[in-house]
Design an enzyme around this catalytic site. Structure first.
Site, short mmCIF file in Angstrom:
data_model
loop_
_atom_site.label_atom_id
_atom_site.label_comp_id
_atom_site.label_asym_id
_atom_site.label_seq_id
_atom_site.Cartn_x
_atom_site.Cartn_y
_atom_site.Cartn_z
N GLU A 298 0.73 -1.27 0.02
CA GLU A 298 0.01 0.00 0.07
C GLU A 298 0.95 1.20 0.12
O GLU A 298 0.50 2.39 -0.56
CB GLU A 298 -0.77 0.15 1.20
CG GLU A 298 -2.07 1.10 1.27
CD GLU A 298 -1.54 2.57 1.88
OE1 GLU A 298 -2.42 3.33 1.63
OE2 GLU A 298 -0.34 2.47 2.36
N GLU A 299 1.91 1.32 0.80
CA GLU A 299 2.79 2.31 1.02
C GLU A 299 3.52 2.93 -0.43
O GLU A 299 4.14 4.04 -0.32
CB GLU A 299 3.59 2.22 2.17
CG GLU A 299 2.90 2.05 3.59
CD GLU A 299 2.28 3.22 4.09
OE1 GLU A 299 2.31 4.49 3.43
OE2 GLU A 299 1.55 3.34 5.20
N ASP B 166 -7.80 2.16 7.70
CA ASP B 166 -6.44 2.94 7.50
C ASP B 166 -6.44 3.97 8.59
O ASP B 166 -7.57 4.23 9.21
CB ASP B 166 -6.18 3.22 6.19
CG ASP B 166 -4.73 3.25 6.07
OD1 ASP B 166 -3.91 3.41 6.99
OD2 ASP B 166 -4.33 3.01 4.79
N HIS C 70 3.52 8.19 9.96
CA HIS C 70 5.08 8.07 9.30
C HIS C 70 6.18 8.52 9.91
O HIS C 70 7.30 8.76 9.39
CB HIS C 70 4.95 8.67 7.80
CG HIS C 70 4.10 7.93 6.87
ND1 HIS C 70 4.22 8.07 5.57
CD2 HIS C 70 3.16 7.01 6.97
CE1 HIS C 70 3.41 7.15 4.85
NE2 HIS C 70 2.74 6.48 5.85
CO CO Z 1 0.90 5.18 5.31
ZN ZN Z 2 -1.73 3.35 5.77
#
Ligand code: CO
Ligand code: ZN
Length: 328
Positions: free
Chosen positions: A191-192, A214, A300
């Protein structure tokens, strides 16, 4: 639930290298699902129920990380990023390679000590003294090294993005005793680096509708403006993010369900970033999608923070959505 979250967040699995986290999740869901499979891109797909609407629920297993691009003659590891890793999060950070090798990140001297270093100026010191004795090879991946922290209501970890979504999916599957729908919980890969696993798994499943689980951004720390989302005020029902407009029917379904069940929720408009729901929405001839977000501070960074009440309410909302016929 907290001890499972600790296990999930302390596992290392940068994008493309999700095998370790997939085994942790598979062991947890094996007794809960009607059928489990892994597709060609490594997505872990668990079905619950048969017949009725096909609903895809996606939570990504991968985390942001680093990848060794060059080892210099003194054994320092140069690297590039996997996903949205920012230099200011890396200074002095500890990382761990997928092989288990630990290292610390620093930078070449800066013109001014207050400057932010460019990734190209940074390196990982793994304690080696030469290229020959460096235990890391070009192409090996690493992620932040940071233990899980339980502050009571507030929980902190690396990779809370998106192991918290994985936890919500696992707990909803556990709570879902019976469903009139055909639910596919998908623990996605990559996903990232651009919602890649969600794209192929959604194509394979061909869902009637779906949503992602998410993290989202936050507005409740000093200096943060123009964001409604706050920790502890409930999971967020996404209306828009940087890559997707939720289908109004999905928003209505989620809002009505939350209100009928007395579950607190927030309305989310996220200015940048997106989730697996974007890939699901655009697969084949298109799929109506939405997203349930967990407000998360310091996304992050090596210390991402969520509120435990939001997590529990996200499980309740997800379970209520899946346990009943879809009404939109
Ligand atoms: Co992310
Ligand atoms: Zn995410």
């Amino acid at each position: 639930m907290k001890s499972l979250l600790q296990k999930l967040t302390e596992t290392f699995a940068p994008s493309g290298y999700e095998a370790a986290i997939r085994e942790v999740i598979r062991a947890e869901i094996e007794p809960l699902a009607d059928e489990i499979r892994v597709d060609a891109l490594g997505n872990l797909i668990a079905r619950k129920g048969k017949g009725g609407k096909r609903i895809m629920v996606a939570a990504h297993m991968d985390e942001i990380g680093l990848i060794a691009s060059h080892i210099d003659e003194n054994g320092f590891v140069r690297f590039t990023t996997i996903g949205g890793v920012y230099p200011q999060m890396l200074m002095g950070a500890r990382v761990r390679f997928y092989s288990g090798v630990p290292g610390i990140v620093y930078t070449e001297p800066l013109d001014k000590p207050t400057d932010t270093p460019a990734i190209e100026k940074m390196f990982i010191d793994v304690g080696a003294t030469s290229r020959a004795d460096c235990p890391v090879k070009v192409g090996e991946v690493a992620a932040f090294e940071r233990p899980f922290l339980d502050l009571g209501d507030r929980l902190v970890a690396k990779s809370m993005d998106d192991r918290i979504g994985c936890l919500v999916a696992i707990e909803a599957l556990r709570a879902l005793k019976d469903t009139p729908n055909e639910v596919y919980f998908v623990f996605t890969t990559q996903e990232e680096v651009g919602t890649r696993g969600a794209e192929t798994s959604a194509f394979g499943i061909d869902p009637d509708l779906g949503f992602s689980l998410d993290v989202t951004s936050w507005g409740d720390t000093p200096g943060r403006k123009h964001f409604e989302m706050a920790l502890g005020k409930g999971p967020a029902i996404k209306i828009k993010d940087g890559g997707m407009l939720s289908d109004p029917r999905i928003i209505r379904w989620m809002v009505n369900t939350a209100e009928a069940q007395g579950i607190p929720y927030q309305r989310e408009v996220l200015l940048g970033g997106t989730t697996d729901a974007r890939a699901m929405q655009l697969v084949r001839a298109g799929v109506p999608v939405g997203c349930i977000s967990i407000p998360c501070r310091y996304v992050h960074s090596p210390s991402e923070m969520v509120d435990y009440n939001d997590v529990q309410n996200a499980v309740k909302l997800t379970t209520a959505l899946l346990a009943n016929p879809v009404e939109w």
